[in-house]
Design a protein around this motif. Structure first.
Motif, PDB file in Angstrom:
ATOM      1  N   PHE A  51       0.849  -1.191   0.000  1.00  0.00           N
ATOM      2  CA  PHE A  51       0.000   0.000   0.000  1.00  0.00           C
ATOM      3  C   PHE A  51       0.881   1.237   0.000  1.00  0.00           C
ATOM      4  O   PHE A  51       1.763   1.375   0.845  1.00  0.00           O
ATOM      5  N   PHE A  52       0.650   2.118  -0.964  1.00  0.00           N
ATOM      6  CA  PHE A  52       1.425   3.347  -1.073  1.00  0.00           C
ATOM      7  C   PHE A  52       0.504   4.534  -0.798  1.00  0.00           C
ATOM      8  O   PHE A  52      -0.392   4.832  -1.588  1.00  0.00           O
ATOM      9  N   ARG A  53       0.729   5.205   0.320  1.00  0.00           N
ATOM     10  CA  ARG A  53      -0.127   6.315   0.722  1.00  0.00           C
ATOM     11  C   ARG A  53       0.148   7.525  -0.167  1.00  0.00           C
ATOM     12  O   ARG A  53       1.296   7.893  -0.403  1.00  0.00           O
ATOM     13  N   ASP A  54      -0.921   8.146  -0.658  1.00  0.00           N
ATOM     14  CA  ASP A  54      -0.766   9.290  -1.551  1.00  0.00           C
ATOM     15  C   ASP A  54      -2.089  10.044  -1.609  1.00  0.00           C
ATOM     16  O   ASP A  54      -3.095   9.616  -1.032  1.00  0.00           O
ATOM     17  N   GLU A  55      -2.088  11.161  -2.302  1.00  0.00           N
ATOM     18  CA  GLU A  55      -3.290  11.954  -2.503  1.00  0.00           C
ATOM     19  C   GLU A  55      -3.503  12.175  -3.994  1.00  0.00           C
ATOM     20  O   GLU A  55      -2.587  11.988  -4.807  1.00  0.00           O
ATOM     21  N   ILE A  56      -4.733  12.563  -4.348  1.00  0.00           N
ATOM     22  CA  ILE A  56      -5.051  12.859  -5.749  1.00  0.00           C
ATOM     23  C   ILE A  56      -4.034  13.859  -6.293  1.00  0.00           C
ATOM     24  O   ILE A  56      -3.724  14.836  -5.620  1.00  0.00           O
ATOM     25  N   PRO A  57      -3.424  13.595  -7.468  1.00  0.00           N
ATOM     26  CA  PRO A  57      -3.768  12.598  -8.499  1.00  0.00           C
ATOM     27  C   PRO A  57      -2.952  11.305  -8.405  1.00  0.00           C
ATOM     28  O   PRO A  57      -2.806  10.606  -9.407  1.00  0.00           O
ATOM     29  N   TYR A  58      -2.398  10.971  -7.252  1.00  0.00           N
ATOM     30  CA  TYR A  58      -1.747   9.684  -6.996  1.00  0.00           C
ATOM     31  C   TYR A  58      -0.513   9.431  -7.870  1.00  0.00           C
ATOM     32  O   TYR A  58      -0.241   8.291  -8.259  1.00  0.00           O
ATOM     33  N   ILE A  59       0.232  10.466  -8.164  1.00  0.00           N
ATOM     34  CA  ILE A  59       1.410  10.301  -9.019  1.00  0.00           C
ATOM     35  C   ILE A  59       2.484   9.471  -8.315  1.00  0.00           C
ATOM     36  O   ILE A  59       3.058   8.539  -8.893  1.00  0.00           O
ATOM     37  N   ARG A  60       2.762   9.788  -7.052  1.00  0.00           N
ATOM     38  CA  ARG A  60       3.787   9.028  -6.317  1.00  0.00           C
ATOM     39  C   ARG A  60       3.382   7.569  -6.155  1.00  0.00           C
ATOM     40  O   ARG A  60       4.206   6.659  -6.308  1.00  0.00           O
TER      41      ARG A  60
ATOM     42  N   ALA B 234       0.437 -12.979 -10.272  1.00  0.00           N
ATOM     43  CA  ALA B 234      -0.907 -12.401 -10.247  1.00  0.00           C
ATOM     44  C   ALA B 234      -0.915 -11.207  -9.304  1.00  0.00           C
ATOM     45  O   ALA B 234      -0.141 -11.154  -8.346  1.00  0.00           O
ATOM     46  N   ILE B 235      -1.793 -10.263  -9.592  1.00  0.00           N
ATOM     47  CA  ILE B 235      -1.945  -9.071  -8.758  1.00  0.00           C
ATOM     48  C   ILE B 235      -3.408  -8.942  -8.357  1.00  0.00           C
ATOM     49  O   ILE B 235      -4.302  -8.999  -9.211  1.00  0.00           O
ATOM     50  N   LEU B 236      -3.639  -8.785  -7.071  1.00  0.00           N
ATOM     51  CA  LEU B 236      -4.979  -8.534  -6.569  1.00  0.00           C
ATOM     52  C   LEU B 236      -5.110  -7.035  -6.324  1.00  0.00           C
ATOM     53  O   LEU B 236      -4.394  -6.471  -5.500  1.00  0.00           O
ATOM     54  N   VAL B 237      -6.008  -6.399  -7.069  1.00  0.00           N
ATOM     55  CA  VAL B 237      -6.198  -4.953  -6.999  1.00  0.00           C
ATOM     56  C   VAL B 237      -7.454  -4.666  -6.190  1.00  0.00           C
ATOM     57  O   VAL B 237      -8.565  -5.000  -6.611  1.00  0.00           O
ATOM     58  N   GLN B 238      -7.287  -4.062  -5.022  1.00  0.00           N
ATOM     59  CA  GLN B 238      -8.439  -3.772  -4.170  1.00  0.00           C
ATOM     60  C   GLN B 238      -9.069  -2.452  -4.599  1.00  0.00           C
ATOM     61  O   GLN B 238      -8.410  -1.413  -4.628  1.00  0.00           O
ATOM     62  N   LEU B 239     -10.355  -2.514  -4.924  1.00  0.00           N
ATOM     63  CA  LEU B 239     -11.080  -1.350  -5.435  1.00  0.00           C
ATOM     64  C   LEU B 239     -12.191  -0.943  -4.484  1.00  0.00           C
ATOM     65  O   LEU B 239     -12.962  -1.797  -4.048  1.00  0.00           O
ATOM     66  N   PRO B 240     -12.277   0.426  -4.333  1.00  0.00           N
ATOM     67  CA  PRO B 240     -11.564   1.522  -4.964  1.00  0.00           C
ATOM     68  C   PRO B 240     -10.065   1.531  -4.597  1.00  0.00           C
ATOM     69  O   PRO B 240      -9.718   0.878  -3.640  1.00  0.00           O
ATOM     70  N   GLN B 241      -9.204   2.215  -5.356  1.00  0.00           N
ATOM     71  CA  GLN B 241      -9.445   3.287  -6.312  1.00  0.00           C
ATOM     72  C   GLN B 241      -9.273   2.811  -7.763  1.00  0.00           C
ATOM     73  O   GLN B 241      -8.439   1.957  -8.054  1.00  0.00           O
ATOM     74  N   GLY B 242     -10.050   3.451  -8.673  1.00  0.00           N
ATOM     75  CA  GLY B 242     -10.061   3.079 -10.064  1.00  0.00           C
ATOM     76  C   GLY B 242      -8.750   3.240 -10.813  1.00  0.00           C
ATOM     77  O   GLY B 242      -8.393   2.375 -11.620  1.00  0.00           O
ATOM     78  N   PRO B 243      -7.995   4.335 -10.600  1.00  0.00           N
ATOM     79  CA  PRO B 243      -6.745   4.506 -11.350  1.00  0.00           C
ATOM     80  C   PRO B 243      -5.764   3.351 -11.166  1.00  0.00           C
ATOM     81  O   PRO B 243      -5.002   3.031 -12.083  1.00  0.00           O
ATOM     82  N   LEU B 244      -5.783   2.713 -10.007  1.00  0.00           N
ATOM     83  CA  LEU B 244      -4.894   1.576  -9.775  1.00  0.00           C
ATOM     84  C   LEU B 244      -5.245   0.418 -10.699  1.00  0.00           C
ATOM     85  O   LEU B 244      -4.360  -0.268 -11.225  1.00  0.00           O
ATOM     86  N   LEU B 245      -6.532   0.195 -10.913  1.00  0.00           N
ATOM     87  CA  LEU B 245      -6.958  -0.862 -11.828  1.00  0.00           C
ATOM     88  C   LEU B 245      -6.446  -0.586 -13.233  1.00  0.00           C
ATOM     89  O   LEU B 245      -5.894  -1.477 -13.897  1.00  0.00           O
ATOM     90  N   LEU B 246      -6.603   0.643 -13.689  1.00  0.00           N
ATOM     91  CA  LEU B 246      -6.156   0.994 -15.036  1.00  0.00           C
ATOM     92  C   LEU B 246      -4.649   0.810 -15.178  1.00  0.00           C
ATOM     93  O   LEU B 246      -4.174   0.250 -16.177  1.00  0.00           O
ATOM     94  N   GLU B 247      -3.889   1.253 -14.192  1.00  0.00           N
ATOM     95  CA  GLU B 247      -2.430   1.131 -14.281  1.00  0.00           C
ATOM     96  C   GLU B 247      -1.992  -0.323 -14.361  1.00  0.00           C
ATOM     97  O   GLU B 247      -1.154  -0.691 -15.192  1.00  0.00           O
ATOM     98  N   THR B 248      -2.546  -1.173 -13.513  1.00  0.00           N
ATOM     99  CA  THR B 248      -2.135  -2.582 -13.520  1.00  0.00           C
ATOM    100  C   THR B 248      -2.546  -3.272 -14.818  1.00  0.00           C
ATOM    101  O   THR B 248      -1.843  -4.163 -15.304  1.00  0.00           O
ATOM    102  N   LEU B 249      -3.671  -2.865 -15.394  1.00  0.00           N
ATOM    103  CA  LEU B 249      -4.095  -3.453 -16.666  1.00  0.00           C
ATOM    104  C   LEU B 249      -3.190  -3.016 -17.813  1.00  0.00           C
ATOM    105  O   LEU B 249      -2.871  -3.811 -18.707  1.00  0.00           O
ATOM    106  N   LEU B 250      -2.754  -1.766 -17.798  1.00  0.00           N
ATOM    107  CA  LEU B 250      -1.846  -1.289 -18.842  1.00  0.00           C
ATOM    108  C   LEU B 250      -0.494  -1.998 -18.760  1.00  0.00           C
ATOM    109  O   LEU B 250       0.086  -2.388 -19.779  1.00  0.00           O
ATOM    110  N   LEU B 251      -0.009  -2.183 -17.534  1.00  0.00           N
ATOM    111  CA  LEU B 251       1.288  -2.836 -17.350  1.00  0.00           C
ATOM    112  C   LEU B 251       1.214  -4.342 -17.593  1.00  0.00           C
ATOM    113  O   LEU B 251       2.237  -4.985 -17.836  1.00  0.00           O
ATOM    114  N   LYS B 252       0.009  -4.876 -17.525  1.00  0.00           N
ATOM    115  CA  LYS B 252      -0.180  -6.313 -17.742  1.00  0.00           C
ATOM    116  C   LYS B 252       0.343  -6.754 -19.109  1.00  0.00           C
ATOM    117  O   LYS B 252       0.868  -7.862 -19.267  1.00  0.00           O
TER     118      LYS B 252
END
Length: 283
Positions: free
Chosen positions: A1-10, A26-44
């Protein structure tokens, strides 16, 4: 877990580095937040891992502008996940029909919380594990206990500074503990007579309810369809809008013993869900 604030760049950069370093299967992405899902899918596409979307109700049911910004636009990307997890049947009904074939209902692994089966202490108090979120009926419970003069102490855990005005209820019978370390928190649960908790919001399940079951404590919960579906054989339910209903539930759990048969059924169901998840990930 990486603590950050919007827009979650760090957090985004830290996630990228972790995926490159660890090369997971495999990666388990806990949702929310949505941007994390998108990032892991792009890197997939580069790292060739499986993405498991662990969908909590807040991802699908948005209550404020933050949810509409960080979750709603990303729901469409669930179709790109290899597997979707939900934690109760009502949230499953929110998953689009075309995605349900790859969706599993997996209960939280609550049996890992307590090391010793049915280990319990005998206290003279109840615990309300609080997050001080708007959907909690904490004030309703405190007012009801005070109005009907129930002779019991109630310990309210969690960071009360999230809702500072609540401490006006502090007394010899209503104790706000503040944030507790895990050992202190679980010791408080261990010696409690019962656990009272709840939510006014549908689709929400509660870790505090699973903790009560883990420590084999009588449990009083708000009467929502979601909580009744999950805990109908174990908990006593109350209407948070009705003081007498709250009081009756509190009195009932104070004079009750935990339903160990229902507890065992919930454990079997949780273990079966974990086994299904393991099998899916091994394919």
């Amino acid at each position: 877990f990486f603590r950050d604030e919007i827009p979650y760049i760090r957090a985004s950069l830290a996630t990228l580095l972790a995926l490159i370093r660890d090369s997971p299967h495999a990666i388990l992405v806990q949702l929310p937040q949505g941007p994390l899902l998108l990032e892991t899918l792009l890197l997939k596409t580069l790292r060739k891992y499986k993405v498991v979307a662990d969908v909590h109700s807040g991802f699908l049911v948005t209550m404020d502008w933050k949810g509409r910004l960080l979750n709603t636009p990303f729901v469409r990307f669930l179709q790109m996940a290899d597997l979707i997890l939900v934690h109760n049947d009502l949230v499953l009904n929110l998953i689009p029909m075309n995605l349900r074939a790859k969706t599993l209902v997996v209960l939280d692994p609550w049996y890992l919380i307590c090391n010793e089966e049915h280990k319990t202490g005998q206290g003279d108090y109840i615990v309300f594990p609080a997050s001080f979120a708007p959907d909690e009926p904490l004030e309703d419970v405190i007012n009801s206990i005070n109005s009907f003069n129930i002779d019991i102490r109630i310990y309210v855990t969690g960071n009360w500074r999230r809702q500072p005005r609540i401490v006006k209820y502090a007394s010899n019978r209503v104790i706000f503990t503040g944030y507790l370390k895990d050992d202190d928190y679980y010791k408080l649960l261990l010696n409690a007579k019962a656990i009272v908790t709840g939510t006014k919001r549908e689709y929400t399940s509660l870790m505090s309810a699973w903790e009560a079951i883990a420590y084999a404590k009588p449990l009083a919960l708000t009467k929502t369809k979601t909580l009744e579906n999950l805990f109908k054989d174990y908990a006593i339910f109350y209407d948070w809008r009705d003081s007498r209903s709250i009081v009756n539930a509190v009195k009932t759990v104070l004079s009750s013993k935990p339903n160990l048969r229902a507890r065992e059924k919930l454990k079997i169901k949780a273990l079966n869900g974990i086994d299904m998840l393991k099998n899916k990930l091994e394919v």
